[in-house]
Design a protein around this motif. Structure first.
Motif, PDB file in Angstrom:
ATOM      1  N   VAL A  91      30.884  14.644  47.281  1.00  0.00           N
ATOM      2  CA  VAL A  91      29.539  14.187  46.929  1.00  0.00           C
ATOM      3  C   VAL A  91      29.565  13.142  45.818  1.00  0.00           C
ATOM      4  CG1 VAL A  91      29.154  16.028  45.238  1.00  0.00           C
ATOM      5  CG2 VAL A  91      27.202  14.961  46.376  1.00  0.00           C
ATOM      6  N   GLU A  92      30.533  13.230  44.917  1.00  0.00           N
ATOM      7  CA  GLU A  92      30.598  12.263  43.822  1.00  0.00           C
ATOM      8  C   GLU A  92      30.875  10.856  44.349  1.00  0.00           C
ATOM      9  OE1 GLU A  92      29.709  12.941  40.952  1.00  0.00           O
ATOM     10  OE2 GLU A  92      29.806  15.124  40.838  1.00  0.00           O
ATOM     11  N   ASP A  93      31.772  10.748  45.317  1.00  0.00           N
ATOM     12  CA  ASP A  93      32.095   9.432  45.883  1.00  0.00           C
ATOM     13  C   ASP A  93      30.926   8.869  46.673  1.00  0.00           C
ATOM     14  OD1 ASP A  93      34.924   8.632  45.306  1.00  0.00           O
ATOM     15  OD2 ASP A  93      35.307  10.628  46.066  1.00  0.00           O
ATOM     16  N   SER A  94      30.300   9.699  47.512  1.00  0.00           N
ATOM     17  CA  SER A  94      29.196   9.199  48.335  1.00  0.00           C
ATOM     18  C   SER A  94      27.993   8.811  47.470  1.00  0.00           C
ATOM     19  CB  SER A  94      28.790  10.257  49.361  1.00  0.00           C
ATOM     20  OG  SER A  94      28.377  11.449  48.741  1.00  0.00           O
ATOM     21  N   TYR A  95      27.717   9.602  46.433  1.00  0.00           N
ATOM     22  CA  TYR A  95      26.586   9.273  45.572  1.00  0.00           C
ATOM     23  C   TYR A  95      26.874   8.036  44.719  1.00  0.00           C
ATOM     24  CZ  TYR A  95      22.864   9.770  42.124  1.00  0.00           C
ATOM     25  OH  TYR A  95      21.786   9.545  41.309  1.00  0.00           O
ATOM     26  N   ALA A  96      28.149   7.875  44.340  1.00  0.00           N
ATOM     27  CA  ALA A  96      28.511   6.679  43.570  1.00  0.00           C
ATOM     28  C   ALA A  96      28.268   5.415  44.392  1.00  0.00           C
ATOM     29  CB  ALA A  96      29.976   6.760  43.134  1.00  0.00           C
ATOM     30  N   MET A  97      28.484   5.473  45.693  1.00  0.00           N
ATOM     31  CA  MET A  97      28.179   4.313  46.546  1.00  0.00           C
ATOM     32  C   MET A  97      26.689   4.027  46.564  1.00  0.00           C
ATOM     33  SD  MET A  97      30.677   4.758  49.863  1.00  0.00           S
ATOM     34  CE  MET A  97      32.450   4.941  49.678  1.00  0.00           C
ATOM     35  N   THR A  98      25.868   5.068  46.545  1.00  0.00           N
ATOM     36  CA  THR A  98      24.421   4.866  46.506  1.00  0.00           C
ATOM     37  C   THR A  98      24.000   4.192  45.206  1.00  0.00           C
ATOM     38  OG1 THR A  98      24.027   6.772  47.931  1.00  0.00           O
ATOM     39  CG2 THR A  98      22.194   6.034  46.579  1.00  0.00           C
ATOM     40  N   LYS A  99      24.610   4.598  44.099  1.00  0.00           N
ATOM     41  CA  LYS A  99      24.234   4.041  42.800  1.00  0.00           C
ATOM     42  C   LYS A  99      24.565   2.550  42.697  1.00  0.00           C
ATOM     43  CE  LYS A  99      26.259   7.010  40.029  1.00  0.00           C
ATOM     44  NZ  LYS A  99      26.649   7.683  38.762  1.00  0.00           N
ATOM     45  N   ILE A 100      25.571   2.112  43.453  1.00  0.00           N
ATOM     46  CA  ILE A 100      25.906   0.685  43.407  1.00  0.00           C
ATOM     47  C   ILE A 100      25.215  -0.071  44.542  1.00  0.00           C
ATOM     48  CG2 ILE A 100      28.115   1.112  42.290  1.00  0.00           C
ATOM     49  CD1 ILE A 100      29.492   0.722  44.962  1.00  0.00           C
ATOM     50  N   GLY A 101      24.255   0.596  45.210  1.00  0.00           N
ATOM     51  CA  GLY A 101      23.457  -0.073  46.221  1.00  0.00           C
ATOM     52  C   GLY A 101      24.045  -0.109  47.616  1.00  0.00           C
ATOM     53  N   LYS A 102      24.957   0.828  47.942  1.00  0.00           N
ATOM     54  CA  LYS A 102      25.562   0.856  49.266  1.00  0.00           C
ATOM     55  C   LYS A 102      25.441   2.233  49.913  1.00  0.00           C
ATOM     56  CE  LYS A 102      28.969  -2.779  48.295  1.00  0.00           C
ATOM     57  NZ  LYS A 102      30.413  -3.113  48.286  1.00  0.00           N
ATOM     58  N   PRO A 103      24.224   2.782  49.990  1.00  0.00           N
ATOM     59  CA  PRO A 103      24.089   4.098  50.633  1.00  0.00           C
ATOM     60  C   PRO A 103      24.418   4.060  52.115  1.00  0.00           C
ATOM     61  CG  PRO A 103      21.932   3.130  50.254  1.00  0.00           C
ATOM     62  CD  PRO A 103      22.922   2.239  49.566  1.00  0.00           C
ATOM     63  N   GLU A 104      24.129   2.905  52.766  1.00  0.00           N
ATOM     64  CA  GLU A 104      24.396   2.814  54.202  1.00  0.00           C
ATOM     65  C   GLU A 104      25.893   2.881  54.491  1.00  0.00           C
ATOM     66  OE1 GLU A 104      24.799  -1.201  52.497  1.00  0.00           O
ATOM     67  OE2 GLU A 104      23.266   0.357  52.367  1.00  0.00           O
ATOM     68  N   ARG A 105      26.713   2.392  53.564  1.00  0.00           N
ATOM     69  CA  ARG A 105      28.163   2.456  53.753  1.00  0.00           C
ATOM     70  C   ARG A 105      28.647   3.896  53.684  1.00  0.00           C
ATOM     71  NH1 ARG A 105      33.075  -0.038  53.359  1.00  0.00           N
ATOM     72  NH2 ARG A 105      34.649   0.943  52.049  1.00  0.00           N
ATOM     73  N   ALA A 106      28.176   4.645  52.685  1.00  0.00           N
ATOM     74  CA  ALA A 106      28.585   6.044  52.538  1.00  0.00           C
ATOM     75  C   ALA A 106      28.150   6.882  53.731  1.00  0.00           C
ATOM     76  CB  ALA A 106      28.009   6.619  51.244  1.00  0.00           C
ATOM     77  N   LEU A 107      26.891   6.716  54.151  1.00  0.00           N
ATOM     78  CA  LEU A 107      26.382   7.511  55.264  1.00  0.00           C
ATOM     79  C   LEU A 107      27.023   7.092  56.586  1.00  0.00           C
ATOM     80  CD1 LEU A 107      22.604   7.670  54.285  1.00  0.00           C
ATOM     81  CD2 LEU A 107      24.269   9.538  54.236  1.00  0.00           C
ATOM     82  N   GLY A 108      27.277   5.811  56.750  1.00  0.00           N
ATOM     83  CA  GLY A 108      27.937   5.354  57.970  1.00  0.00           C
ATOM     84  C   GLY A 108      29.353   5.900  58.086  1.00  0.00           C
ATOM     85  N   LEU A 109      30.095   5.854  56.973  1.00  0.00           N
ATOM     86  CA  LEU A 109      31.447   6.404  56.978  1.00  0.00           C
ATOM     87  C   LEU A 109      31.430   7.909  57.227  1.00  0.00           C
ATOM     88  CD1 LEU A 109      33.105   4.466  54.008  1.00  0.00           C
ATOM     89  CD2 LEU A 109      33.589   4.207  56.448  1.00  0.00           C
ATOM     90  N   SER A 110      30.473   8.602  56.620  1.00  0.00           N
ATOM     91  CA  SER A 110      30.364  10.044  56.836  1.00  0.00           C
ATOM     92  C   SER A 110      30.071  10.357  58.296  1.00  0.00           C
ATOM     93  CB  SER A 110      29.261  10.632  55.948  1.00  0.00           C
ATOM     94  OG  SER A 110      29.560  10.479  54.580  1.00  0.00           O
ATOM     95  N   MET A 111      29.169   9.595  58.898  1.00  0.00           N
ATOM     96  CA  MET A 111      28.776   9.835  60.277  1.00  0.00           C
ATOM     97  C   MET A 111      29.938   9.589  61.241  1.00  0.00           C
ATOM     98  SD  MET A 111      25.691   8.005  62.394  1.00  0.00           S
ATOM     99  CE  MET A 111      26.420   6.371  62.116  1.00  0.00           C
ATOM    100  N   VAL A 112      30.591   8.458  61.110  1.00  0.00           N
ATOM    101  CA  VAL A 112      31.681   8.118  62.020  1.00  0.00           C
ATOM    102  C   VAL A 112      32.872   9.043  61.796  1.00  0.00           C
ATOM    103  CG1 VAL A 112      33.277   6.307  62.722  1.00  0.00           C
ATOM    104  CG2 VAL A 112      30.914   5.731  62.170  1.00  0.00           C
ATOM    105  N   SER A 113      33.149   9.388  60.542  1.00  0.00           N
ATOM    106  CA  SER A 113      34.262  10.299  60.250  1.00  0.00           C
ATOM    107  C   SER A 113      33.998  11.681  60.833  1.00  0.00           C
ATOM    108  CB  SER A 113      34.486  10.398  58.743  1.00  0.00           C
ATOM    109  OG  SER A 113      34.805   9.144  58.193  1.00  0.00           O
ATOM    110  N   ALA A 114      32.762  12.158  60.688  1.00  0.00           N
ATOM    111  CA  ALA A 114      32.421  13.466  61.247  1.00  0.00           C
ATOM    112  C   ALA A 114      32.561  13.456  62.762  1.00  0.00           C
ATOM    113  CB  ALA A 114      30.992  13.844  60.849  1.00  0.00           C
ATOM    114  N   CYS A 115      32.114  12.391  63.401  1.00  0.00           N
ATOM    115  CA  CYS A 115      32.226  12.277  64.849  1.00  0.00           C
ATOM    116  C   CYS A 115      33.693  12.221  65.274  1.00  0.00           C
ATOM    117  CB  CYS A 115      31.477  11.051  65.340  1.00  0.00           C
ATOM    118  SG  CYS A 115      31.624  10.745  67.120  1.00  0.00           S
ATOM    119  N   GLY A 116      34.463  11.351  64.624  1.00  0.00           N
ATOM    120  CA  GLY A 116      35.877  11.219  64.976  1.00  0.00           C
ATOM    121  C   GLY A 116      36.663  12.489  64.734  1.00  0.00           C
TER     122      GLY A 116
END
Length: 494
Positions: A91-116
């Protein structure tokens, strides 16, 4: 080959497909709400399965769980509140991406990683399910002790900052896990006369409090908005290049999740922590973890769903629950007249593979359904902190209350929220405390059980080959950082 064909026909029936789709939508909604975990979603689904045929009933449970595990990443990424315990690892890594303005990157990586990871887990299980289940059933209390200690050792690896503060946080979590009635001696400990504490501290309210309340307090006291850029760009932009560069993390996470998930009682939570710790250990930039790095997020995200499917192996083959969800599934199987165990592969092998195909379909549905829910969740970023904090607090209260339908859960959440705020103000990591609460009970129970078996002989912990290997792994995990610290100190003094 006919068994696979029969399983495909069972899954392709309109009733089964409809159950998978509805359960997937329900799971992705529940998982995105802090406090409403995959286990709770499955428990809510059980009464509905009474009126369904066996394959749609089990397929709906599998689909809901797979979606809920991924959806837990959404509040973790946007709000720093893990929707499920498995999401807490990164959660620290994904939230840190949101704080720097890249929430779509964190959620996209989470989604594709979960699927894969989920797809790899299902494919691996179709090939190696009996072998993995046989390996897991050889575990005794000794191996479970080392497995729990391995999970706790991972807390020392992933803890950012001072190692001493990480150990302090871990010890706090172990103390919290000891509250309640001792399972072996039957004596209350640290209950202070409270009846509510007799059953121990509920993990979900504690986790919500330690992760959510400090963020609420920070939003209320901060002068600037929590997120500088309250927008979300294209979700799939740049993911292809990142995944081509991090394909080893994706495959390793799926493999780790499949192996750990097949161990009875391990589940997606431990798999995520172990995968994250290994990712940090193997990374060339371990200092970047916890600050918006993608390696741990990809590897642990893949391990989540891979472990979720592999947890069904000991459940179906030997009737041993792989995690909390499959413990509920065993009851459903009995209600449907299907006795889990080796005989299920003889009588109804098509049912086993139909369940695995349902998992495969649910993981593939992660992409379209995940994209839809992420696009909707982006509106959360536009809520001003002054309005946002009370809504988050209300969700935390509802989620904490819903665990046992008592106000004591809310009190637990508020208490641990204060503790979490104190921890963060003093730069004490929260993750080791969470892991200590999760694994502390298993560590103590298996240690005491092993000592009773051996009548106090400590050699029992290295008397079995698997236990010896796990003991060496734990020893190496603790010895390597100590040796590195000593070597670094020698270089500084010389």
């Amino acid at each position: 080959m006919s068994v696979f064909w029969e399983a495909l026909l069972l899954v392709s029936e309109p009733q089964t497909l409809g159950a998978i789709l509805i359960a997937s939508c329900l799971g992705i909604t529940l998982g995105a709400i802090p406090g409403l975990t995959a286990v709770m979603g499955v428990a809510l689904l059980i009464p509905i399965t009474f009126f369904m045929d066996p394959v749609p009933a089990i397929a709906s449970i599998a689909s809901l769980a797979a979606m809920a595990i991924f959806a837990g990443d959404i509040p973790g990424t946007l709000l720093r509140i893990p929707g499920t315990p498995a999401s807490a690892a990164y959660v620290e890594d994904s939230y840190a991406m949101t704080k720097i303005g890249k929430p779509e990157r964190a959620l996209g990586l989470s989604m594709v990683s979960a699927c894969g990871g989920g797809v790899m887990g299902v494919i691996a299980l179709m090939v190696a399910a009996p072998l993995l289940a046989k390996f897991a059933t050889n575990f005794s209390s000794v191996e479970y002790f080392w497995l729990a200690l391995l999970g706790l050792s991972c807390a020392a690896i992933i803890a950012a900052g001072s190692a001493l503060k990480g150990i302090l946080s871990l010890l706090f979590g172990l103390w919290v896990a000891s509250i309640g009635i001792d399972e072996v001696a039957g004596q209350p400990r640290f209950t202070f006369g409270s009846i509510e504490l007799m059953g121990g501290v509920s993990f979900i309210p504690a986790m919500i409090g330690m992760f959510a309340l400090p963020e609420v307090l920070r939003n209320l006291t901060a002068r600037q908005p929590r997120i500088a850029t309250p927008t979300m760009g294209p979700i799939f932009a740049g993911l292809g290049g990142t995944l081509r560069h991090r394909w080893r993390n994706l495959i390793r996470g799926g493999f780790i999740g499949s192996m750990v998930g097949a161990l009875p009682g391990a589940g997606a939570d431990i798999a995520a922590w172990v995968a994250y710790a290994i990712a940090r250990r193997q990374s060339k930039t371990p200092e970047a973890f916890g600050k918006g790095h993608d390696e741990g997020l990809i590897e642990a995200g893949a391990a989540n769903n891979a472990a979720l499917s592999s947890a069904w192996v000991p459940t179906l083959v030997f009737g041993i629950p792989g995690d909390s969800i499959t413990a509920i599934v065993i009851g459903v199987l009995y209600l449907k007249g299907l006795e889990p165990g080796p005989i299920i592969f003889v009588k109804t092998p098509e049912l086993v593979y139909a369940i695995l195909f349902a998992f495969l379909l649910a993981n593939l549905l992660l992409i379209p359904l995940g994209w839809a829910v992420i696009r909707f969740a982006r509106h959360l970023l536009r809520i001003p902190p002054a309005y946002f904090a009370p809504v988050v607090l209300a969700c935390c209260i509802v989620g904490s209350f819903a665990i046992n339908n008592t106000s004591f859960g809310v009190l637990t959440m508020l208490t641990f929220g204060v503790v979490g705020w104190i921890f963060e103000e003093n730069n004490i990591p929260i993750a080791p405390a969470i892991l200590g609460i999760v694994l502390g009970g298993a560590l103590e129970f298996n240690f005491v059980t092993s000592m009773l078996k051996s009548q106090g002989d400590l050699m029992i912990f290295i008397s079995r080959p698997v236990a010896t290997v796990l003991a060496l792994v734990v020893f190496v995990i603790w010895a390597v950082p100590i040796l590195r610290g000593m070597r670094k100190r020698q270089k500084e003094t010389s």
